[in-house]
Design a protein around this motif. Sequence first.
Motif, PDB file in Angstrom:
ATOM      1  N   VAL A  19       0.836  -1.205   0.000  1.00 28.67           N
ATOM      2  CA  VAL A  19       0.000   0.000   0.000  1.00 28.67           C
ATOM      3  C   VAL A  19       0.870   1.253   0.000  1.00 28.67           C
ATOM      4  CG1 VAL A  19      -1.696   1.328   1.328  1.00 28.67           C
ATOM      5  CG2 VAL A  19      -1.954  -1.152   1.076  1.00 28.67           C
ATOM      6  N   ALA A  20       1.904   1.267   0.832  1.00 27.06           N
ATOM      7  CA  ALA A  20       2.781   2.440   0.922  1.00 27.06           C
ATOM      8  C   ALA A  20       3.482   2.701  -0.405  1.00 27.06           C
ATOM      9  CB  ALA A  20       3.812   2.240   2.032  1.00 27.06           C
ATOM     10  N   LEU A  21       3.969   1.645  -1.040  1.00 26.63           N
ATOM     11  CA  LEU A  21       4.657   1.827  -2.313  1.00 26.63           C
ATOM     12  C   LEU A  21       3.689   2.240  -3.414  1.00 26.63           C
ATOM     13  CD1 LEU A  21       7.466   1.709  -3.542  1.00 26.63           C
ATOM     14  CD2 LEU A  21       7.036  -0.669  -4.154  1.00 26.63           C
ATOM     15  N   ALA A  22       2.462   1.706  -3.383  1.00 31.81           N
ATOM     16  CA  ALA A  22       1.444   2.089  -4.371  1.00 31.81           C
ATOM     17  C   ALA A  22       1.110   3.571  -4.244  1.00 31.81           C
ATOM     18  CB  ALA A  22       0.199   1.245  -4.194  1.00 31.81           C
ATOM     19  N   GLU A  23       0.967   4.039  -3.003  1.00 25.99           N
ATOM     20  CA  GLU A  23       0.667   5.458  -2.781  1.00 25.99           C
ATOM     21  C   GLU A  23       1.819   6.340  -3.236  1.00 25.99           C
ATOM     22  OE1 GLU A  23      -0.305   5.629   1.360  1.00 25.99           O
ATOM     23  OE2 GLU A  23      -2.335   4.840   1.041  1.00 25.99           O
ATOM     24  N   GLU A  24       3.041   5.915  -2.924  1.00 28.48           N
ATOM     25  CA  GLU A  24       4.211   6.689  -3.340  1.00 28.48           C
ATOM     26  C   GLU A  24       4.312   6.751  -4.869  1.00 28.48           C
ATOM     27  OE1 GLU A  24       9.016   7.011  -2.508  1.00 28.48           O
ATOM     28  OE2 GLU A  24       7.930   5.269  -1.761  1.00 28.48           O
ATOM     29  N   ALA A  25       4.014   5.632  -5.511  1.00 31.23           N
ATOM     30  CA  ALA A  25       4.058   5.579  -6.974  1.00 31.23           C
ATOM     31  C   ALA A  25       3.029   6.520  -7.600  1.00 31.23           C
ATOM     32  CB  ALA A  25       3.829   4.147  -7.460  1.00 31.23           C
ATOM     33  N   VAL A  27       1.706   9.293  -6.127  1.00 34.89           N
ATOM     34  CA  VAL A  27       2.080  10.678  -5.825  1.00 34.89           C
ATOM     35  C   VAL A  27       3.223  11.143  -6.722  1.00 34.89           C
ATOM     36  CG1 VAL A  27       3.104  12.171  -4.058  1.00 34.89           C
ATOM     37  CG2 VAL A  27       1.241  10.610  -3.458  1.00 34.89           C
ATOM     38  N   ARG A  28       4.220  10.275  -6.896  1.00 36.60           N
ATOM     39  CA  ARG A  28       5.396  10.652  -7.683  1.00 36.60           C
ATOM     40  C   ARG A  28       5.253  10.354  -9.176  1.00 36.60           C
ATOM     41  NH1 ARG A  28      10.776   9.981  -4.193  1.00 36.60           N
ATOM     42  NH2 ARG A  28       9.953  10.643  -2.198  1.00 36.60           N
TER      43      ARG A  28
END
Length: 104
Positions: A19-25, A27-28
């Motif tokens: 989930v954290a990596l999906a959100e970061e992906a 946003v960036r």
Amino acid sequence: MPVRRAYALSKLKDHAQQVALAEEAEVRRWTCETVEARVKQLLGKKAATQKPVKGKTPAGVQWIAPGSMGWQAFMDEVKRLLAAAERGLKQNLPFSVLPELAKG
């Protein structure tokens, strides 16, 4: 989310990490390739080598540089090539010896 990105994220065992990596992906605005490389890094796997960067000047001079080289390393190589060309010009050598001069 693109299927390819979701598949890469599914390789992570920890749901919170997914989930954290999906959100970061999101946003960036990461590409699928970036997400895949990050997942490989988190899993401790070696990332695939980057494709070479190829180019051609308007006068027809072609060049190929390793994809992992980076700007500064590329500029250092261009400076070495320029210095070799200047030596050849100063010594009035034939142009065909440039590869040997560039070796150092």
